[in-house]
Design a protein around this motif. Structure first.
Motif, PDB file in Angstrom:
ATOM      1  N   GLN A   1     -15.390 -63.406  28.329  1.00 40.91           N
ATOM      2  CA  GLN A   1     -16.210 -63.635  29.518  1.00 40.91           C
ATOM      3  C   GLN A   1     -16.442 -62.356  30.303  1.00 40.91           C
ATOM      4  O   GLN A   1     -17.521 -62.158  30.879  1.00 40.91           O
ATOM      5  CB  GLN A   1     -15.529 -64.658  30.437  1.00 40.91           C
ATOM      6  CG  GLN A   1     -15.563 -66.079  29.949  1.00 40.91           C
ATOM      7  CD  GLN A   1     -14.825 -67.007  30.895  1.00 40.91           C
ATOM      8  OE1 GLN A   1     -14.183 -66.572  31.848  1.00 40.91           O
ATOM      9  NE2 GLN A   1     -14.890 -68.306  30.631  1.00 40.91           N
ATOM     10  N   ASN A   2     -15.447 -61.491  30.343  1.00 38.03           N
ATOM     11  CA  ASN A   2     -15.521 -60.299  31.181  1.00 38.03           C
ATOM     12  C   ASN A   2     -15.778 -59.014  30.402  1.00 38.03           C
ATOM     13  O   ASN A   2     -15.726 -57.926  30.971  1.00 38.03           O
ATOM     14  CB  ASN A   2     -14.225 -60.162  31.988  1.00 38.03           C
ATOM     15  CG  ASN A   2     -14.083 -61.272  33.020  1.00 38.03           C
ATOM     16  OD1 ASN A   2     -14.705 -61.238  34.077  1.00 38.03           O
ATOM     17  ND2 ASN A   2     -13.275 -62.283  32.698  1.00 38.03           N
ATOM     18  N   ASP A   3     -16.063 -59.159  29.117  1.00 37.45           N
ATOM     19  CA  ASP A   3     -16.372 -57.991  28.292  1.00 37.45           C
ATOM     20  C   ASP A   3     -17.700 -57.383  28.745  1.00 37.45           C
ATOM     21  O   ASP A   3     -18.749 -58.036  28.644  1.00 37.45           O
ATOM     22  CB  ASP A   3     -16.459 -58.420  26.831  1.00 37.45           C
ATOM     23  CG  ASP A   3     -16.800 -57.261  25.895  1.00 37.45           C
ATOM     24  OD1 ASP A   3     -16.881 -56.108  26.369  1.00 37.45           O
ATOM     25  OD2 ASP A   3     -16.999 -57.512  24.690  1.00 37.45           O
ATOM     26  N   PRO A   4     -17.711 -56.142  29.253  1.00 40.14           N
ATOM     27  CA  PRO A   4     -18.948 -55.538  29.746  1.00 40.14           C
ATOM     28  C   PRO A   4     -20.059 -55.504  28.692  1.00 40.14           C
ATOM     29  O   PRO A   4     -21.229 -55.768  29.004  1.00 40.14           O
ATOM     30  CB  PRO A   4     -18.522 -54.130  30.164  1.00 40.14           C
ATOM     31  CG  PRO A   4     -17.077 -54.258  30.498  1.00 40.14           C
ATOM     32  CD  PRO A   4     -16.548 -55.263  29.510  1.00 40.14           C
ATOM     33  N   LEU A   5     -19.722 -55.182  27.453  1.00 43.00           N
ATOM     34  CA  LEU A   5     -20.741 -55.074  26.412  1.00 43.00           C
ATOM     35  C   LEU A   5     -21.335 -56.447  26.076  1.00 43.00           C
ATOM     36  O   LEU A   5     -22.550 -56.570  25.869  1.00 43.00           O
ATOM     37  CB  LEU A   5     -20.149 -54.424  25.164  1.00 43.00           C
ATOM     38  CG  LEU A   5     -19.889 -52.919  25.300  1.00 43.00           C
ATOM     39  CD1 LEU A   5     -19.069 -52.410  24.126  1.00 43.00           C
ATOM     40  CD2 LEU A   5     -21.205 -52.158  25.397  1.00 43.00           C
ATOM     41  N   TYR A   6     -20.492 -57.477  26.039  1.00 43.40           N
ATOM     42  CA  TYR A   6     -21.014 -58.820  25.770  1.00 43.40           C
ATOM     43  C   TYR A   6     -21.927 -59.282  26.908  1.00 43.40           C
ATOM     44  O   TYR A   6     -23.009 -59.838  26.674  1.00 43.40           O
ATOM     45  CB  TYR A   6     -19.870 -59.808  25.572  1.00 43.40           C
ATOM     46  CG  TYR A   6     -20.327 -61.225  25.332  1.00 43.40           C
ATOM     47  CD1 TYR A   6     -21.175 -61.542  24.277  1.00 43.40           C
ATOM     48  CD2 TYR A   6     -19.920 -62.269  26.175  1.00 43.40           C
ATOM     49  CE1 TYR A   6     -21.607 -62.847  24.054  1.00 43.40           C
ATOM     50  CE2 TYR A   6     -20.339 -63.571  25.958  1.00 43.40           C
ATOM     51  CZ  TYR A   6     -21.175 -63.849  24.896  1.00 43.40           C
ATOM     52  OH  TYR A   6     -21.606 -65.139  24.682  1.00 43.40           O
ATOM     53  N   ASN A   7     -21.531 -59.040  28.139  1.00 44.77           N
ATOM     54  CA  ASN A   7     -22.375 -59.410  29.276  1.00 44.77           C
ATOM     55  C   ASN A   7     -23.698 -58.663  29.246  1.00 44.77           C
ATOM     56  O   ASN A   7     -24.748 -59.234  29.552  1.00 44.77           O
ATOM     57  CB  ASN A   7     -21.631 -59.145  30.589  1.00 44.77           C
ATOM     58  CG  ASN A   7     -20.672 -60.253  30.961  1.00 44.77           C
ATOM     59  OD1 ASN A   7     -21.051 -61.215  31.607  1.00 44.77           O
ATOM     60  ND2 ASN A   7     -19.421 -60.126  30.523  1.00 44.77           N
ATOM     61  N   PHE A   8     -23.648 -57.392  28.873  1.00 42.80           N
ATOM     62  CA  PHE A   8     -24.894 -56.627  28.759  1.00 42.80           C
ATOM     63  C   PHE A   8     -25.809 -57.225  27.696  1.00 42.80           C
ATOM     64  O   PHE A   8     -27.024 -57.340  27.902  1.00 42.80           O
ATOM     65  CB  PHE A   8     -24.599 -55.165  28.428  1.00 42.80           C
ATOM     66  CG  PHE A   8     -25.846 -54.354  28.157  1.00 42.80           C
ATOM     67  CD1 PHE A   8     -26.632 -53.895  29.202  1.00 42.80           C
ATOM     68  CD2 PHE A   8     -26.252 -54.087  26.850  1.00 42.80           C
ATOM     69  CE1 PHE A   8     -27.796 -53.169  28.957  1.00 42.80           C
ATOM     70  CE2 PHE A   8     -27.411 -53.369  26.598  1.00 42.80           C
ATOM     71  CZ  PHE A   8     -28.181 -52.905  27.652  1.00 42.80           C
ATOM     72  N   GLU A   9     -25.251 -57.625  26.567  1.00 47.52           N
ATOM     73  CA  GLU A   9     -26.073 -58.176  25.485  1.00 47.52           C
ATOM     74  C   GLU A   9     -26.700 -59.510  25.891  1.00 47.52           C
ATOM     75  O   GLU A   9     -27.861 -59.788  25.559  1.00 47.52           O
ATOM     76  CB  GLU A   9     -25.236 -58.344  24.219  1.00 47.52           C
ATOM     77  CG  GLU A   9     -24.780 -57.038  23.586  1.00 47.52           C
ATOM     78  CD  GLU A   9     -25.916 -56.190  23.031  1.00 47.52           C
ATOM     79  OE1 GLU A   9     -27.084 -56.634  23.059  1.00 47.52           O
ATOM     80  OE2 GLU A   9     -25.642 -55.067  22.579  1.00 47.52           O
TER      81      GLU A   9
ATOM     82  N   THR B   1     -19.614 -49.711  35.624  1.00 46.37           N
ATOM     83  CA  THR B   1     -20.699 -49.176  34.802  1.00 46.37           C
ATOM     84  C   THR B   1     -21.678 -50.280  34.431  1.00 46.37           C
ATOM     85  O   THR B   1     -22.897 -50.083  34.457  1.00 46.37           O
ATOM     86  CB  THR B   1     -20.152 -48.525  33.534  1.00 46.37           C
ATOM     87  OG1 THR B   1     -19.179 -47.546  33.870  1.00 46.37           O
ATOM     88  CG2 THR B   1     -21.275 -47.853  32.749  1.00 46.37           C
ATOM     89  N   LEU B   2     -21.151 -51.457  34.088  1.00 47.00           N
ATOM     90  CA  LEU B   2     -22.022 -52.580  33.758  1.00 47.00           C
ATOM     91  C   LEU B   2     -22.960 -52.887  34.915  1.00 47.00           C
ATOM     92  O   LEU B   2     -24.174 -53.051  34.721  1.00 47.00           O
ATOM     93  CB  LEU B   2     -21.178 -53.811  33.427  1.00 47.00           C
ATOM     94  CG  LEU B   2     -21.960 -55.119  33.230  1.00 47.00           C
ATOM     95  CD1 LEU B   2     -22.884 -55.019  32.031  1.00 47.00           C
ATOM     96  CD2 LEU B   2     -20.999 -56.306  33.086  1.00 47.00           C
ATOM     97  N   TYR B   3     -22.403 -52.972  36.118  1.00 44.56           N
ATOM     98  CA  TYR B   3     -23.241 -53.268  37.280  1.00 44.56           C
ATOM     99  C   TYR B   3     -24.329 -52.204  37.455  1.00 44.56           C
ATOM    100  O   TYR B   3     -25.514 -52.527  37.645  1.00 44.56           O
ATOM    101  CB  TYR B   3     -22.398 -53.353  38.548  1.00 44.56           C
ATOM    102  CG  TYR B   3     -23.218 -53.676  39.774  1.00 44.56           C
ATOM    103  CD1 TYR B   3     -23.471 -54.998  40.133  1.00 44.56           C
ATOM    104  CD2 TYR B   3     -23.762 -52.661  40.558  1.00 44.56           C
ATOM    105  CE1 TYR B   3     -24.245 -55.302  41.244  1.00 44.56           C
ATOM    106  CE2 TYR B   3     -24.541 -52.956  41.670  1.00 44.56           C
ATOM    107  CZ  TYR B   3     -24.781 -54.276  42.010  1.00 44.56           C
ATOM    108  OH  TYR B   3     -25.565 -54.564  43.097  1.00 44.56           O
ATOM    109  N   ASN B   4     -23.939 -50.953  37.389  1.00 44.64           N
ATOM    110  CA  ASN B   4     -24.908 -49.873  37.583  1.00 44.64           C
ATOM    111  C   ASN B   4     -25.980 -49.872  36.497  1.00 44.64           C
ATOM    112  O   ASN B   4     -27.156 -49.609  36.776  1.00 44.64           O
ATOM    113  CB  ASN B   4     -24.185 -48.525  37.615  1.00 44.64           C
ATOM    114  CG  ASN B   4     -23.368 -48.341  38.881  1.00 44.64           C
ATOM    115  OD1 ASN B   4     -23.697 -48.892  39.933  1.00 44.64           O
ATOM    116  ND2 ASN B   4     -22.282 -47.583  38.794  1.00 44.64           N
ATOM    117  N   VAL B   5     -25.587 -50.173  35.261  1.00 44.71           N
ATOM    118  CA  VAL B   5     -26.546 -50.206  34.164  1.00 44.71           C
ATOM    119  C   VAL B   5     -27.527 -51.376  34.337  1.00 44.71           C
ATOM    120  O   VAL B   5     -28.742 -51.214  34.159  1.00 44.71           O
ATOM    121  CB  VAL B   5     -25.815 -50.308  32.807  1.00 44.71           C
ATOM    122  CG1 VAL B   5     -26.779 -50.718  31.691  1.00 44.71           C
ATOM    123  CG2 VAL B   5     -25.170 -48.968  32.455  1.00 44.71           C
TER     124      VAL B   5
END
Length: 474
Positions: free
Chosen positions: A109-117, A156-160
């Motif tokens: 749930q909290n994996d940045p790369l999964y959330n980005f995808e 980083t996820l938020y900024n991206v």
């Protein structure tokens, strides 16, 4: 929803003479055309709505079927769900996606790369203006993913994600994270970072400037039982209605302790966000119906009426349409819309005003500006199909699409524009705004426009009366 903020979603109610579907006919699993939803209806008693992509399935809402039953229509094995002015269409599918039955681990749930995808899949599938805004999605996706892979943290996820939405030039995009994330962002600011230097120029809020204009314009105020729609007499024979917002009109019985804790605006948002959206929209439209009945009773003898939406950033289209119903006697086709998904669009949906028998059909002048946004632009487009209404000021903001709101696996919320909103002839006004019949050359930027009005209210009023004089003689 459409808030310019965008919380901000749309609105009159499209009449439908067909019988409502029998509960047993709607049981099963349904896939939306254009919105990335799967709807599951069980035992004629409950429903569950899911947000889906090719790599995710997240619960959106679960409730008794009675909550949405009034908005459902089953015809030719297509299920329609009406919320406000928008009718969402669903087609039968064999089964709910397997992903909907899986439970994500906390780490997933909290994996940045999964959330980005998940975010990227939603944008790729549903963003309606890649071509209009000349977006090379493949290149943008790879660049943004690379930034996250180099430092896969929540910050980083938020900024991206925030940067990606900015690069899409989406007029209705927003990103909302958790309080904890915002606290972390504050902590990461460099020590000793200088605050932006202020200036001596006055800063105005939209409601503030609207109030100043209304107070100066009205020779006689007639408003009663309304804070955000005000009316009175501009001259002896010209009425004036100022519509400050296309939301915040409904009485939602917002708890006082919530208001004390968060302030009225945030408390109102928290209250309606817990409601079924269709019910909330109905309450907004019903409240405005009562307000407009009072306003038109007071202004019915005027020779013409001015409707000022220059400081209106939007809200609900249903509010816009409810107001305009008072200015047409019969059903009137005023717009079309379609939703983007994949490489296609949903079928075009026509939008109508229902009208009222005792409509005001004498000349009407609508004031618009670059700060007229979202649902107030739906209002403006509708007036293009009404010959007795002319627009004065400058083109609107150009943010017409209804926002498609989604939630990421980590709980963050975001929205993108997936609706193309058109006039009946198919013309699109996204980015460029709805044009006017008499141009007053308002500054496009917010504060310069507000200052130009505030610093010479008498000139503002005179310019409008002069414009009315010219248009009335054409």
């Amino acid at each position: 929803m459409r808030l310019g903020f965008t919380i901000f979603l749309t609105f009159l109610f499209i009449s439908c003479q067909q019988e409502q579907p029998k509960p047993e006919g709607v049981n099963g699993t349904w896939e939306s055309l254009g919105s990335g939803w799967v709807l599951q209806i069980k035992d004629s008693t409950e429903y569950a709505l899911y947000d889906v992509t090719t790599i995710s399935c997240l619960p959106n809402r679960k409730a008794d079927l009675s909550e949405i039953m009034d908005g459902l229509l089953l015809k030719n094995d297509t299920l329609s769900l009406q919320k406000g002015v928008i009718t969402y269409r669903f087609t039968r599918t064999h089964a709910i996606p397997k992903l909907c039955s899986e439970t994500l681990s906390h780490s997933r749930q909290n994996d940045p790369l999964y959330n980005f995808e998940v975010f990227a899949e939603t944008v790729k599938t549903h963003y309606a203006f890649m071509e209009l805004n000349r977006i090379d999605w493949t290149s943008l996706y790879l660049d943004q993913k690379g930034k996250l892979e180099a430092n896969p943290t929540q910050i980083t996820l938020y900024n991206v994600l925030d940067d990606t939405l900015d690069k899409l030039n989406d007029n209705h995009a927003y990103l909302e994270a958790t309080d904890g994330l915002y606290a972390a962002l504050e902590e990461e600011k460099e020590e000793g970072e200088e605050e932006p230097k202020g200036n001596d120029l006055a800063e105005y809020g939209d409601l503030q400037i609207a109030g100043m204009v209304k107070d100066h314009f009205l020779q006689e105020e007639l408003t009663k039982d309304s804070k955000l729609i005000q009316w009175g007499k501009l001259t002896d024979d010209i009425g004036y209605i100022q519509v400050m917002t296309m939301w915040l009109h409904a009485d939602l019985n917002v708890p006082q302790d919530l208001i004390d804790k968060n302030g009225y605006l945030d408390a109102y948002v928290k209250t309606f966000s817990q409601m079924y959206e269709g019910d909330y929209i109905k309450k907004e439209a019903e409240a405005v119906r009562t307000i407009m009945a009072n306003a038109m009773k007071d202004l019915s003898t005027m020779e013409s009426i001015v409707i000022d939406v220059r400081f209106n950033g939007g809200g609900q289209d249903a509010v816009s349409f409810e107001i305009l119903n008072r200015f047409t006697k019969g059903k009137l086709h005023i717009a079309n819309q379609k939703l983007h998904f994949g490489k296609d669009f949903s079928p075009v949906l026509p939008l109508y005003l229902e009208g009222t028998p005792k409509a005001f059909t004498k000349p009407v002048f609508v004031l618009t500006s670059p700060q007229t946004g979202s649902a107030a632009e739906a209002f403006s487009i509708a007036t293009m199909s009404m010959p007795h209404i002319k627009r004065i000021g400058s083109a609107t903001q150009g943010a017409l699409s209804t926002a498609l709101e989604k939630t990421l696996p980590n709980g963050w919320a975001f929205s993108i524009s997936n609706e193309v909103y058109m006039d009946p002839q198919g013309n699109v006004y996204e980015n460029k705004g709805v044009p006017v019949d008499y141009e007053l050359d308002y500054p496009r930027e917010r504060q310069p426009f507000f200052r130009a009005v505030a610093h010479d209210l008498e000139k503002d009023k005179r310019d409008i009366l002069d414009a009315i004089g010219v248009l009335a003689n054409q």
